[in-house]
Design a protein around this motif. Structure first.
Motif, mmCIF file in Angstrom:
data_model
loop_
_atom_site.group_PDB
_atom_site.id
_atom_site.type_symbol
_atom_site.label_atom_id
_atom_site.label_comp_id
_atom_site.label_asym_id
_atom_site.label_seq_id
_atom_site.Cartn_x
_atom_site.Cartn_y
_atom_site.Cartn_z
ATOM 1 N N UNK A 73 -10.187 -17.605 -0.577
ATOM 2 C CA UNK A 73 -9.071 -18.417 -1.042
ATOM 3 C C UNK A 73 -8.834 -18.237 -2.541
ATOM 4 N N UNK A 74 -9.880 -17.942 -3.299
ATOM 5 C CA UNK A 74 -9.720 -17.775 -4.743
ATOM 6 C C UNK A 74 -8.806 -16.599 -5.088
ATOM 7 N N UNK A 75 -8.778 -15.585 -4.213
ATOM 8 C CA UNK A 75 -7.878 -14.441 -4.438
ATOM 9 C C UNK A 75 -6.427 -14.894 -4.480
ATOM 10 N N UNK B 99 -14.299 2.923 -9.926
ATOM 11 C CA UNK B 99 -13.738 1.593 -10.172
ATOM 12 C C UNK B 99 -13.355 1.413 -11.629
ATOM 13 N N UNK B 100 -14.154 1.945 -12.541
ATOM 14 C CA UNK B 100 -13.837 1.845 -13.968
ATOM 15 C C UNK B 100 -12.461 2.416 -14.264
ATOM 16 N N UNK C 81 -2.255 -5.543 -4.978
ATOM 17 C CA UNK C 81 -3.622 -5.807 -4.510
ATOM 18 C C UNK C 81 -3.953 -4.973 -3.282
ATOM 19 N N UNK C 82 -3.020 -4.902 -2.333
ATOM 20 C CA UNK C 82 -3.284 -4.154 -1.101
ATOM 21 C C UNK C 82 -3.236 -2.649 -1.341
ATOM 22 N N UNK C 83 -2.548 -2.229 -2.391
ATOM 23 C CA UNK C 83 -2.613 -0.820 -2.782
ATOM 24 C C UNK C 83 -4.032 -0.471 -3.221
ATOM 25 N N UNK C 84 -4.658 -1.377 -3.957
ATOM 26 C CA UNK C 84 -6.063 -1.175 -4.326
ATOM 27 C C UNK C 84 -6.942 -1.111 -3.079
ATOM 28 N N UNK C 85 -6.743 -2.050 -2.161
ATOM 29 C CA UNK C 85 -7.538 -2.082 -0.927
ATOM 30 C C UNK C 85 -7.360 -0.785 -0.140
ATOM 31 N N UNK C 86 -6.111 -0.325 -0.015
ATOM 32 C CA UNK C 86 -5.833 0.912 0.726
ATOM 33 C C UNK C 86 -6.557 2.105 0.114
ATOM 34 N N UNK C 87 -6.519 2.213 -1.212
ATOM 35 C CA UNK C 87 -7.157 3.338 -1.896
ATOM 36 C C UNK C 87 -8.680 3.258 -1.798
ATOM 37 N N UNK D 242 -14.929 -7.146 -7.129
ATOM 38 C CA UNK D 242 -13.955 -6.101 -7.471
ATOM 39 C C UNK D 242 -12.542 -6.572 -7.160
ATOM 40 N N UNK D 243 -12.359 -7.219 -6.014
ATOM 41 C CA UNK D 243 -11.034 -7.719 -5.636
ATOM 42 C C UNK D 243 -10.529 -8.740 -6.660
ATOM 43 N N UNK D 244 -11.402 -9.633 -7.091
ATOM 44 C CA UNK D 244 -10.995 -10.654 -8.064
ATOM 45 C C UNK D 244 -10.682 -10.037 -9.418
ATOM 46 N N UNK D 245 -11.415 -8.997 -9.786
ATOM 47 C CA UNK D 245 -11.130 -8.300 -11.050
ATOM 48 C C UNK D 245 -9.730 -7.705 -11.028
#
Length: 311
Positions: A19-21, A196-197, A224-230, A243-246
């Protein structure tokens, strides 16, 4: 691929991750509150949906879980109203691609770097992208180069998960957004331990602003979902919540809500009392402008966008 597949990101799905996302994606970094609706399209749903109201988790989940949808999934009459009332017109991905290609043509000094544009489409260059033999134009410099999409809507110039006009889903390898291109360069040049850096640096280098809160949330979700996809394409495993929260935090700073004419928070005003020498205090309604803040990640500074425009 079938029309509309995987293009509508449900806020309930984000909550299932954490939920924090969703709280981060709703954050307005200038007001330190939530972004607001800034549109009258949802007022029939009640007071919490007025244009000046903040968007809350309760208003976009549960029975309201499908309230916010990409433009292409809305009814035609609703699309037409938004075009009439807000001049909202979305650009097909092939046009976004041609314009983004012009940017890269200037940067690389050659054409057809990422793809070859065709009529209403493109052919992806599957070979590793080559960079000029010049330190000023290295792959590192390309990833760090700042890019911005003004009045970004669902951010089709930054990320192209789907064509905003046809609704067709676009595979990761064929995406043409400015951030998509940076992520491709990271994927081609960075080892797993540094991945990730450099993805973080890519996200920190792209910016966009939007007036309407529903579009802004869609844009943030698309990033956000572009990050997830990659990540899934690269590692084929689940992502850490940290990582998701960052990434979500960077997005909440770099894709912000703003009136592009005044460079301030939309509809921001307050009531205050103004004294009168000869009469009692009268209540006066005055618009108090609140300039939008953005972050320069390399300089580690919070700036007012209006000051950048003056410069």
């Amino acid at each position: 691929m079938e029309k509309y597949v995987s293009i509508d990101i449900l806020e309930e799905d984000i909550i299932r991750i954490d939920v924090n996302l969703l709280k981060i994606l709703l954050k307005d970094r200038t007001t330190n509150k939530n972004i607001i609706w800034a549109t009258d399209d949802y007022i029939e749903l009640g007071n919490g949906f007025l244009s000046s109201e903040q968007i809350t988790i309760e208003e976009i989940t549960g029975i309201y879980g499908t309230v916010i949808q990409p433009r292409i999934t809305k009814e035609k009459n609703e699309q037409n109203l938004r075009t009439k009332n807000r001049a909202e017109v979305f650009t097909p991905s092939w046009i976004c691609n041609e314009q983004n290609n012009l940017i890269d043509e200037q940067w690389f000094g050659r054409k057809n770097v990422f793809n070859i544009s065709q009529k209403n489409n493109w052919i992806t260059n599957d070979k590793k992208i080559l960079f000029p033999d010049n330190e000023k134009f290295s792959w590192n410099k390309y990833v760090d180069a700042k890019r911005m999409e003004i009045t970004c809507g669902e951010a089709p110039y930054l990320v192209s998960r789907y064509d905003t006009v046809t609704g067709n889903y676009i595979e990761v390898k064929d995406r043409i957004g400015l951030l998509d291109r940076k992520l491709r360069i990271v994927n081609e040049n960075v080892s797993d331990d540094k991945w990730f850096e450099w993805v973080v640096r890519a996200f920190q280098s792209i910016y966009g602003y939007e007036y309407q809160g529903d579009n802004l949330l869609l844009a943030r979700e698309n990033l956000l979902y572009t990050f997830i996809d990659n990540y899934r394409m690269r590692f084929k495993e689940d992502i850490s919540l940290k990582w998701l929260e960052t990434i979500a935090t960077i997005i909440s700073w770099n894709i912000w809500q703003m009136d592009g004419i005044t460079n301030t928070v939309p509809l921001h005003s307050r009531l205050y009392q103004q004294g009168n020498l000869f009469e009692s205090f009268d209540t006066m309604e005055n618009t108090i402008s609140l300039p939008c803040k953005i972050k320069d990640w390399r300089a580690r500074k919070i700036l007012l966008f209006k000051n950048l425009m003056r410069e």
